[in-house]
Each structure stands twice: as structure tokens, then as C-alpha cells.
Design an enzyme around this catalytic site. Structure first.
Site: not given
Length: 676
Positions: A35, A116, A118, A120, A228, A318, A412, A415, A430, A436
Site C-alpha cells: 500500500d 450467477e 444475485k 443484494d 453482470y 429467490k 434478577c 434469583c 446479576c 443464581c
């Protein structure tokens, strides 16, 4: 810049170099330079353009950073309409689509289907003239969209200048702009830290990013574009013969196309592809909501034609929806093994992500406040894979008049001990500790779980029965159970009781990482438990370690170190550990010199289905030999072990030239102590 090189020549050289490096990094995922080197060349080009503004061209990499804000988006008319696709939601509907296609073709007209994922995201169109990006536009209503040229310029995987040769003078490319999951999490983490509104999902975030009038904001979002199709004019029909060939051309010209593209012979091949991608869905680095199937041959596409809004030669199959709207009926509070109190949304049952859901997590009380959710609200819940469904948004416009606030409990619910909120935490806890019942039960369930001691047959309901019957108070009591006691429990016959006693006996042979994970120390997950085991090699050394010594362990920070140190300082915890060892829990010794392990320093990836062991078992065995087991393939991967039905990880390994072995090869490596 040498004395013999003019500014315009050097600027051209830098543009070409930076385009190449960007393509390798963002499209091929095969960086050529560090980089720092890219940044150095980028700054050099910026300096030349600042000194010679006339050299600043539209295809310059410096134009990706975003410009001055616009007052509004201009309208763009699509020369070739951007149509939608019809949807199929079942195998029967997909087979009906295939029958319709075949009924419109002559018997001798054969064809294939291109498959392919799809993505989103948001559909977009890119226009190139003489190989230079001149316009980007949204789909809009299909006939006209918005001019988002300045924003698409900031998307690193969108080429500003085409590569290779053979492209027409004017080229319109279409694709999906989306936000990878890692980028989505990063954006929401920043928004959460700043106290800003969170995005509901990656698609929502991508849409919001693309519609920024200030392209500098878009530039700060790690968007990607996967192409696409080519929008072919009548005079360009001879450019390619098939959809798959068009995508090959786009890849040659510098575009990102889906590596998961596959051409199949018939509708059964489409269904097999659908099932395969449905299994891979949750492991992909981006969201997909289905599969697009297209007739591959363009001549056949022309024969089939279009209906008013969609092509007859393509359909989207889908996946089950991952988000749905329902009603928040009530909120209950569950206590976990560390005492954390989690608000749980009780829902009007709704079908989402392939299952009927009636509960969802609200995480904590800060999240309730951030969402502004009230009992009675219409809410949107999201379920992805095996992840617990979560409430992601309130539909405020549908709030009923009788909606009521969610009150924070003071005690709680199990308990009745006081609840506290430790400094710097968002979670109520708690204070009851071992008195507990919830904490005791959850701790035992965790101890018996598959990734901990893996006690086969000891499920949650049986743990509840054992605690209620007073047969166990600590995890050490499990190993004192007798078949005669167990057989008296509800739905436990003699045979089941004997099987559980045998499973308890078998679980005594474990590993130090599993044992440490099973103890349920706060913030100590599988990876941290393994790092602790490899660092200290013995339980005695870990128990006596100071917080300073714990900080020397990989991935252990001050908070985790304090939790570990505090756990081993509690006399009761020491007593339970001693009782477990006295009961016969044991593990093999860990080599003192971890670097001497046969696979030390190597990175392995597991993919596909294994027949003779689970992926978790294979991972554990490789880690025991010193390997790091990663979730994705890169050029730094040493070996990929591929089982049946391996998908994208295997393909990437082959592309990168990474060594690949099958399950038999993996078993041989494990038997030979790590020898490849």
C-alpha cells in the site's frame, strides 16, 4: 521524475501504473505492490496535476476521491431500458419457467443456462466512450434514472479506463453496486461510536452511499461493483455470442465479474447450483438474495424476447427472505452463564430465513434506547443463517396508540438479586453469582457443549432436570452421576442413562484448549483458550500467572487478562477445577517449544464436506500440530483441504496456485504428524 521525462509523459505513466495496481488489488485480489508504494505514486500524480491542472483527466485515479457536493442529481434516460427480472420462489416455479422457455423454441434449438449469484445491492449502468468512463446512472424506473457519475468514480472496482483491447467505441456496462459485509460492519461501528443512526443492512447502506450529493462521503464507503451484462445496441450484436462470453470480455477489460458464474446444461443443473449457493450463502463476504438464471446464447435470447417489464429468457430464483416485519408482543429477560441479562423480543411468529421465528435478541438496553422500540411496535427483524434473529428497525409510522415503553428491571428475574451495570459496559449483570440458578445452569450447558467438553446426550432440557432434581450444583458433579439416578428422570430409560454415563466417561479425555473454553471464563472464547494453552502449556502455569504475564499472550488485552486472573483467584473455582481433575479429566501434554510443532507458521483452510470427521475436528487436529486455520484463501495460504462439494474457496486456491489436498490427503497429514 527524471529530467528526460515530461510532466505529461510521467502523468500518463503514473495513471497506467496506478490503474494496473488498483485492478490487481480490488478486482483480482492479487496486490502487486505494498500500500505504501501505491500511496507514493498516487501522491506523485497528485503533485503533477496540482502543478499542471491541464493534465488532470477524467480517467485519473485522483478523481476517485470525490469532488464538490452537487445541489441535485440530473436525470438520465436509458437508451436501452434497464428491465427487472421475474421471480421464482420454488422449484416448481423454476421448472415452469423452463417449460415456458422451451415451449417458445423449436425442438432443434438447444441452449444452456448461465447461473450467477444475485447480489443484494443497487443496479447501476456505466457508459464508456473510447474506453473512458463518462457516465454512471441508477436504474430508476428502468426508462430513466439519476446521474451518479461522480459517485461511481469513487468505487475502486469500477475502471475509469478500460484495459486490454477489442471494446467498442461506446460501451454500456451494467452491474450491481454493493457493500461487502466487512465494510458494512465497519460503517455501522463508526456510526455507533459517533451516536449516529445505523444502517439496517448492507443494501440499505449501499443505496444511501450512492445517493450522496457529496461524492466525498461515497468515497469514504468501501463499495464494490460486480458487472453482470453488456447493454448491446442493435449494431453491437456481433460483439459476443453468449452471456458467459460477455462476462469473460468484461473481465478482460478490467471489470469485476462474479467468480461463481457457471454454465449448466439444463434446469436440473440450475437447481443443483441454487442448492450449492444456498449452502455457501452465509460464508460469502457479501449478501446475496438468490440466483439469476439466464439463457446463455444471445441468439436464443433474441428469439425469446421480452414481456412488458422483463426478459422471457431470465429469472431470479429467490432465497428465503432474511428480513420480515412483525409485531413486538412483549420483552422477557434472560440471564446467561456470566450473569449478563439479555432482553429478548417475543414476537408475533413470522417466517423468515427459512424458519418460523417467535423470538429475537435486543442485545442490551442501550440498543433498546437506540432503536427507540416499544412493546406493540411493528418491527423489522433479520435472520442470516444460524445467527440468532435480531431486531434491526422500528417502523415508527405503524406505532399503535397503546404502545408502551420497555422498563429496565432492577432485580434478577431468576434469583431476585440486584442487577448492576459495570463501568464501561452496556450490559446489566446479576450479582447473585452461584446462588443464581440461571448462571449455574447456563455454565453447565456451556461446559457440556460440542465445542467445549462435547458430552454427547447432555442437552439443555436434561441439564435443567438435573439442576431441579438437586443432582448437580457444579460441573464436577456431572462425573459423579450414576445410571440408576439418571434412569429415574423423566424421559430417561436405563439405556439412555447408561449411554450418558459412557459419554461422560469419554469426555474426560479432552485437550487443554477445550478444557479452558469449557470453564466459561468471561471473554475467553475458543481462539483465546487455544492461545492461552499454547503460551503456558500447562494448567498450573496458567493458574499462577499474573495479569502482566497474561498480557504477553496473543489477543489478550487488559480486560481479558483481569477476567482470567480474577477467575483463578476465586477459591470456589479452584475447588471445582481440582474436583474435575480428581474425577479423571485429563489431556495430552503440549510441547514446550510451540515453534517446533510440524505445522507451526503455516496457514490452512478447510472447505467442502468431510466424511470421516467434522470440520471442527479437523480444525482442532490441525491446530494441535501448530497450524493456523483461516476462513478464507489468500496468497499466504499454505494448503487447502477440500472435501466434497467444495466451492469458491477451492476455485480461488486453484487460481492462486495454492496447494490443495483432498480428505484422504488431510487424514494422511494428520496421521503422519503434519508431514505433507
Amino acid at each position: 521524475m527524471t529530467n528526460s521525462t515530461s510532466p505529461d509523459q510521467r502523468a500518463a505513466e503514473l495513471r497506467d501504473q496506478l490503474h494496473l495496481y488498483s485492478h490487481q488489488y480490488y478486482v483480482l485480489d492479487q496486490p502487486l505492490v505494498p500500500d505504501a508504494e501505491y500511496d507514493r505514486l498516487f501522491r506523485e500524480l497528485q503533485a503533477i496535476e496540482a502543478e499542471h491542472p491541464e493534465l488532470r483527466s477524467p480517467d485519473s485515479p485522483t478523481q476517485r476521491v470525490g469532488g464538490e457536493p452537487l445541489s441535485a442529481f440530473k436525470t438520465v434516460r436509458h437508451e436501452i431500458p434497464m428491465l427487472s427480472l421475474d421471480n421464482a420462489f420454488s422449484e416448481d416455479e423454476l421448472r415452469d419457467f423452463d417449460r415456458r422457455v422451451r415451449s417458445r423454441l423449436a425442438d432443434e434449438q438447444s441452449f444452456h443456462y448461465a447461473c450467477e449469484p444475485k447480489l443484494d445491492g443497487i443496479a447501476a449502468s456505466l457508459l464508456y466512450v473510447d474506453g473512458i468512463l463518462v457516465r454512471g446512472a441508477t436504474r430508476g424506473d428502468g426508462q430513466q434514472g439519476e446521474d451518479i457519475t461522480e459517485n461511481v468514480r469513487t468505487v475502486a472496482s469500477v475502471p475509469l479506463k478500460l484495459r486490454g483491447a477489442g471494446w467498442p467505441d461506446e460501451l454500456e456496462v451494467r452491474g450491481e453496486i454493493y457493500l461487502p459485509r466487512a465494510g458494512f460492519e465497519k460503517i455501522n461501528a463508526s456510526a455507533r461510536e459517533a451516536g449516529n443512526k445505523l444502517f439496517v443492512n448492507p443494501r440499505n447502506a449501499a443505496a444511501g452511499s450512492l445517493r450522496q450529493l457529496d461524492s466525498r462521503i461515497t468515497a469514504s464507503r468501501p463499495l464494490e461493483m460486480c458487472c453482470y451484462s453488456i447493454a448491446l445496441r442493435d449494431d453491437q450484436q456481433e460483439l459476443v455470442a453468449s452471456h458467459s462470453e460477455a462476462l469473460e470480455k468484461l473481465a478482460q477489460w478490467g471489470f469485476l465479474v462474479s467468480p461463481l458464474l457457471k454454465v449448466v446444461d439444463d434446469i436440473d443443473g440450475c437447481l443443483a447450483y441454487y442448492r450449492d449457493l444456498l449452502q455457501q450463502r452465509d460464508g460469502l463476504p457479501y449478501d446475496i438474495d438468490g440466483i439469476v438464471f439466464k439463457v446463455d446464447e444471445l441468439a436464443v435470447q433474441q428469439t425469446l424476447g421480452f414481456v412488458s417489464r422483463a426478459p422471457r429468457w431470465a429469472i431470479a430464483h429467490k432465497f428465503p427472505a432474511q428480513e420480515e416485519m412483525t409485531t413486538l408482543k412483549d420483552v422477557e429477560f434472560q440471564v446467561g452463564r456470566t450473569g449478563a441479562v439479555t432482553p429478548v423480543a417475543k414476537l408475533e411468529p413470522v417466517f423468515v430465513g427459512g424458519v418460523t421465528v417467535s423470538n429475537a435478541t435486543l442485545h442490551n438496553f442501550d440498543e433498546i434506547q437506540r432503536l427507540g422500540v416499544m412493546i406493540g411496535d411493528q418491527i423489522i427483524i433479520r435472520r442470516a443463517g444460524d445467527v440468532i434473529p435480531q431486531v434491526v428497525q422500528v417502523v415508527e409510522g405503524k406505532r399503535p396508540a397503546d404502545a408502551r415503553p420497555i422498563l429496565v428491571p432492577e432485580n434478577c428475574p431468576v434469583c431476585d438479586s440486584p442487577l448492576e451495570k459495570p463501568p464501561g459496559e452496556a450490559v446489566l449483570r446479576c450479582t447473585g453469582g452461584l446462588i443464581c440458578g440461571a448462571q449455574r445452569r447456563e455454565g453447565i450447558k456451556h461446559f457440556a457443549s460440542r465445542k467445549a467438553m462435547d458430552i454427547d446426550g447432555l442437552g439443555d432440557k436434561l441439564v435443567d432436570q438435573l439442576v431441579e432434581a438437586g443432582l448437580i450444583e457444579t460441573v464436577a458433579d456431572l462425573f459423579r452421576l450414576e445410571a440408576s439416578q439418571l434412569a429415574e428422570l423423566e424421559r430417561m430409560g436405563q439405556k439412555s442413562a447408561e449411554n450418558l454415563v459412557a459419554a461422560l466417561e469419554k469426555s474426560k479425555q479432552t485437550t487443554l484448549p477445550r478444557f479452558l473454553f469449557a470453564l466459561g471464563i468471561r471473554e475467553v472464547g475458543e481462539a483465546t483458550a487455544r492461545n492461552l494453552a499454547l503460551h503456558f502449556t500447562t494448567l498450573a502455569a496458567l493458574k499462577s500467572a499474573s495479569e502482566e504475564a497474561l498480557l504477553a499472550v496473543t489477543d489478550v488485552g487488559p480486560i481479558v487478562a483481569s477476567h482470567i486472573h480474577a477467575f483463578f483467584a476465586v477459591a470456589h473455582n479452584q475447588e471445582v477445577i481440582d474436583a474435575l481433575l480428581a474425577a479423571g479429566v485429563h489431556w495430552p501434554e503440549i510441547a514446550q517449544n510451540v515453534s517446533a510443532q510440524p505445522l507451526a507458521g503455516q496457514t490452512w483452510v478447510l472447505t467442502g464436506n468431510l466424511d470421516r470427521m467434522t470440520r471442527s475436528e479437523a480444525k482442532e487436529k490441525l491446530q494441535a500440530l501448530g497450524a493456523k486455520v483461516a476462513g478464507s484463501v489468500s496468497a499466504k495460504t499454505d494448503c487447502v483441504a477440500a472435501g466434497a462439494a467444495a466451492g469458491s474457496k477451492l476455485k480461488k486456491a486453484e487460481e492462486l496456485g495454492v496447494k490443495v489436498i483432498d480428505e484422504e490427503g488431510l487424514i494422511a497429514v494428520l496421521k503422519q504428524g503434519g508431514q505433507l
